[in-house]
Design a protein around this motif. Sequence first.
Motif, mmCIF file in Angstrom:
data_model
loop_
_atom_site.group_PDB
_atom_site.id
_atom_site.type_symbol
_atom_site.label_atom_id
_atom_site.label_comp_id
_atom_site.label_asym_id
_atom_site.label_seq_id
_atom_site.Cartn_x
_atom_site.Cartn_y
_atom_site.Cartn_z
ATOM 1 N N LEU A 85 0.839 -1.204 0.000
ATOM 2 C CA LEU A 85 0.000 0.000 0.000
ATOM 3 C C LEU A 85 0.874 1.254 0.000
ATOM 4 N N GLU A 86 0.603 2.157 -0.936
ATOM 5 C CA GLU A 86 1.408 3.371 -1.054
ATOM 6 C C GLU A 86 0.599 4.641 -0.791
ATOM 7 N N LYS A 87 -0.708 4.505 -0.611
ATOM 8 C CA LYS A 87 -1.551 5.668 -0.334
ATOM 9 C C LYS A 87 -1.887 5.731 1.150
ATOM 10 N N ASP A 88 -2.026 6.942 1.670
ATOM 11 C CA ASP A 88 -2.376 7.125 3.074
ATOM 12 C C ASP A 88 -3.872 6.909 3.278
ATOM 13 N N VAL A 89 -4.204 6.062 4.242
ATOM 14 C CA VAL A 89 -5.596 5.730 4.543
ATOM 15 C C VAL A 89 -5.872 6.031 6.018
ATOM 16 N N ASP A 90 -6.937 6.759 6.280
ATOM 17 C CA ASP A 90 -7.357 7.052 7.645
ATOM 18 C C ASP A 90 -8.549 6.192 8.008
ATOM 19 N N VAL A 91 -8.458 5.535 9.163
ATOM 20 C CA VAL A 91 -9.551 4.709 9.676
ATOM 21 C C VAL A 91 -10.014 5.324 11.000
ATOM 22 N N PHE A 92 -11.251 5.813 11.020
ATOM 23 C CA PHE A 92 -11.811 6.412 12.224
ATOM 24 C C PHE A 92 -12.886 5.488 12.785
ATOM 25 N N VAL A 93 -12.647 4.937 13.964
ATOM 26 C CA VAL A 93 -13.656 4.141 14.669
ATOM 27 C C VAL A 93 -14.430 5.106 15.556
ATOM 28 N N LEU A 94 -15.717 5.260 15.302
ATOM 29 C CA LEU A 94 -16.490 6.303 15.966
ATOM 30 C C LEU A 94 -17.026 5.837 17.314
ATOM 31 N N ALA A 95 -16.109 5.495 18.185
ATOM 32 C CA ALA A 95 -16.433 5.091 19.557
ATOM 33 C C ALA A 95 -15.132 5.020 20.336
ATOM 34 N N ASP A 96 -15.231 5.166 21.632
ATOM 35 C CA ASP A 96 -14.067 4.961 22.477
ATOM 36 C C ASP A 96 -13.678 3.482 22.422
ATOM 37 N N GLU A 97 -12.381 3.206 22.350
ATOM 38 C CA GLU A 97 -11.934 1.815 22.211
ATOM 39 C C GLU A 97 -12.421 0.943 23.352
ATOM 40 N N ALA A 98 -12.354 1.456 24.567
ATOM 41 C CA ALA A 98 -12.795 0.675 25.727
ATOM 42 C C ALA A 98 -14.291 0.402 25.661
ATOM 43 N N THR A 99 -15.050 1.392 25.189
ATOM 44 C CA THR A 99 -16.501 1.219 25.064
ATOM 45 C C THR A 99 -16.828 0.193 23.999
ATOM 46 N N PHE A 100 -16.076 0.227 22.897
ATOM 47 C CA PHE A 100 -16.319 -0.701 21.791
ATOM 48 C C PHE A 100 -16.145 -2.139 22.240
ATOM 49 N N THR A 101 -15.180 -2.368 23.108
ATOM 50 C CA THR A 101 -14.888 -3.738 23.544
ATOM 51 C C THR A 101 -15.696 -4.160 24.766
ATOM 52 N N THR A 102 -16.583 -3.277 25.243
ATOM 53 C CA THR A 102 -17.394 -3.610 26.415
ATOM 54 C C THR A 102 -18.211 -4.873 26.194
ATOM 55 N N TYR A 103 -18.651 -5.069 24.953
ATOM 56 C CA TYR A 103 -19.495 -6.224 24.651
ATOM 57 C C TYR A 103 -18.684 -7.524 24.573
ATOM 58 N N GLY A 104 -17.354 -7.410 24.590
ATOM 59 C CA GLY A 104 -16.499 -8.597 24.618
ATOM 60 C C GLY A 104 -16.612 -9.434 23.360
ATOM 61 N N GLY A 105 -16.105 -10.667 23.443
ATOM 62 C CA GLY A 105 -16.231 -11.644 22.363
ATOM 63 C C GLY A 105 -15.832 -11.118 21.003
ATOM 64 N N TYR A 106 -16.784 -11.134 20.068
ATOM 65 C CA TYR A 106 -16.509 -10.737 18.700
ATOM 66 C C TYR A 106 -16.147 -9.265 18.582
ATOM 67 N N TYR A 107 -16.659 -8.419 19.470
ATOM 68 C CA TYR A 107 -16.311 -7.000 19.425
ATOM 69 C C TYR A 107 -14.832 -6.812 19.780
ATOM 70 N N THR A 108 -14.369 -7.548 20.773
ATOM 71 C CA THR A 108 -12.951 -7.491 21.124
ATOM 72 C C THR A 108 -12.099 -7.989 19.966
ATOM 73 N N GLN A 109 -12.539 -9.068 19.334
ATOM 74 C CA GLN A 109 -11.806 -9.597 18.184
ATOM 75 C C GLN A 109 -11.749 -8.572 17.063
ATOM 76 N N ALA A 110 -12.858 -7.865 16.823
ATOM 77 C CA ALA A 110 -12.892 -6.858 15.760
ATOM 78 C C ALA A 110 -11.909 -5.733 16.034
ATOM 79 N N VAL A 111 -11.854 -5.270 17.296
ATOM 80 C CA VAL A 111 -10.925 -4.190 17.656
ATOM 81 C C VAL A 111 -9.477 -4.647 17.475
ATOM 82 N N GLU A 112 -9.180 -5.869 17.902
ATOM 83 C CA GLU A 112 -7.821 -6.391 17.751
ATOM 84 C C GLU A 112 -7.424 -6.436 16.275
ATOM 85 N N VAL A 113 -8.363 -6.845 15.422
ATOM 86 C CA VAL A 113 -8.086 -6.918 13.983
ATOM 87 C C VAL A 113 -7.885 -5.522 13.413
ATOM 88 N N ILE A 114 -8.760 -4.593 13.755
ATOM 89 C CA ILE A 114 -8.659 -3.228 13.231
ATOM 90 C C ILE A 114 -7.327 -2.601 13.612
#
Length: 488
Positions: free
Chosen positions: A68-97
């Motif tokens: 990849l040679e272009k700059d890409v911005d990824v904005f997750v529109l939530a606090d990271e700790a809040t996003f992972t509050t639901y655990g399980g697959y949400y935690t996995q998604a954050v780890e992947v992102i």
Amino acid sequence: MDFKKILSNRKLRFGSFATALSIAFLVVIILLNVIFSVLAERYPINIDLTKDSIFMLTDESIDYLKGLEKDVDVFVLADEATFTTYGGYYTQAVEVINKYSQYSKHVNVSYVDIVKNPTFTANYPDLDLNVYDILVQCNGKSRIVEVNDLFNIRSSNSYYGSSYIASSKAEQTMTSAIMAVASDRVVKIAVTTGHEEFTNTDLEELLKQNNFELVTVDLNTEDIPQDADAALMVSPSRDMDESVLKKLDAFLYNNDNYGKSLIYFADVTQPAMPNMEAFLEEWGISVGDGVVFQTDNSKVLNYSPYFSLVDYADEKYGEAFTSKGTYVTLPFSRPLSQTFTERNGFATSVLLQFGEAAGIRPGDAADSFIPSAADASGPIPGMILSTKARYVNMDPYESHVVVCGTVSAVESSILQSTSVTNGEYFTNLFNTLTQRDDVITIAPKVLGNTQLNITAQQAYTLLMIFMVVLPVVVMAAGLIIWFRRRNK
């Protein structure tokens, strides 16, 4: 005082050496702790011991990010700790992102709590942004990923409307989103309407997630756009008239430039379609009556003879899946056949077929019909490709028509299933027909209860225990022993 005698004292000499060694060891531990702390901030520690490395990126995504040679911005529109509050697959998604920025300096991942910082959305008045959405941007191009797009969600109780996450497609979704905004090519698919076509939002969503641009075309009033790479016709329930068939011809022949494809899904619920089926027969494909069944129990799903697994009959489209030992299912499929293999520049080939133990239940069969007691008549084609080609200076110009015997093959539960690879196969089919090579297909990932995963915080805790606490305890025990022996 006799210093020479003191320095020659054996107990003092060995004791001093032990003390110096212990101090040096402690200094090394402290330095390692500082180094690992700095590295943990830049490259968060994450030891993935799960069977399928569900918290890591696949080699396909990593290879893409390296190039990849272009700059890409990824904005997750939530606090990271809040996003992972639901655990399980949400935690996995954050780890992947979070992995994307670790594998490419051109990807920047940020978490923005738009509840506390509402001015962020004001910067994007043309976008409908919500909490937990993920905004992916590159050079003015944007892609919004909704949180549910990260998961394969199934209904657990249709009466109460409850559902559950069956698997994660976070990596597929995020990699596709990044590729979409960073790519210079747009592949357009025209979805036909006007003849009571089956609205398949599941297939359309699959195509969108794989960076196809979809447009809707009413064939009664519109031509298929010439900038469309393919047309998709899903189980129409009303036959085409001559004017519509001419539009299909005009699109596929493309003023003798070819380079177009038509993907047609038949279905057992369709009424008679003599005009459309005659058009397909001109391309060498015949759609038969009835439904295919399977008498080989090793090739059925859900114990249903009409829910059959099929064989890959074409090397170009099936080799990758054959080598992985995966299967495609074509449930409740109408039987297909080739009216010819080669004729007047046309060539047909079977892509998917039912095995020798398959048979056909006639459309007028009685309710007492029993597949296991019927005669097998396989192999029976379930999907056929027809190619029309002309050559200019040995360079081929080709258009294609593909017919699949059932629309059930691309329903939500099938596309999301981890038991079959329908989603991956049909994505590969569209990619190949439209000559895309900048694509990645990643299988869904399932969290298992027996798998062990260690987060960054847990890894840091283990690091402190094994590299700080235990060495200090050992050193303390050594000092105690040394003092006791010295004072004897």
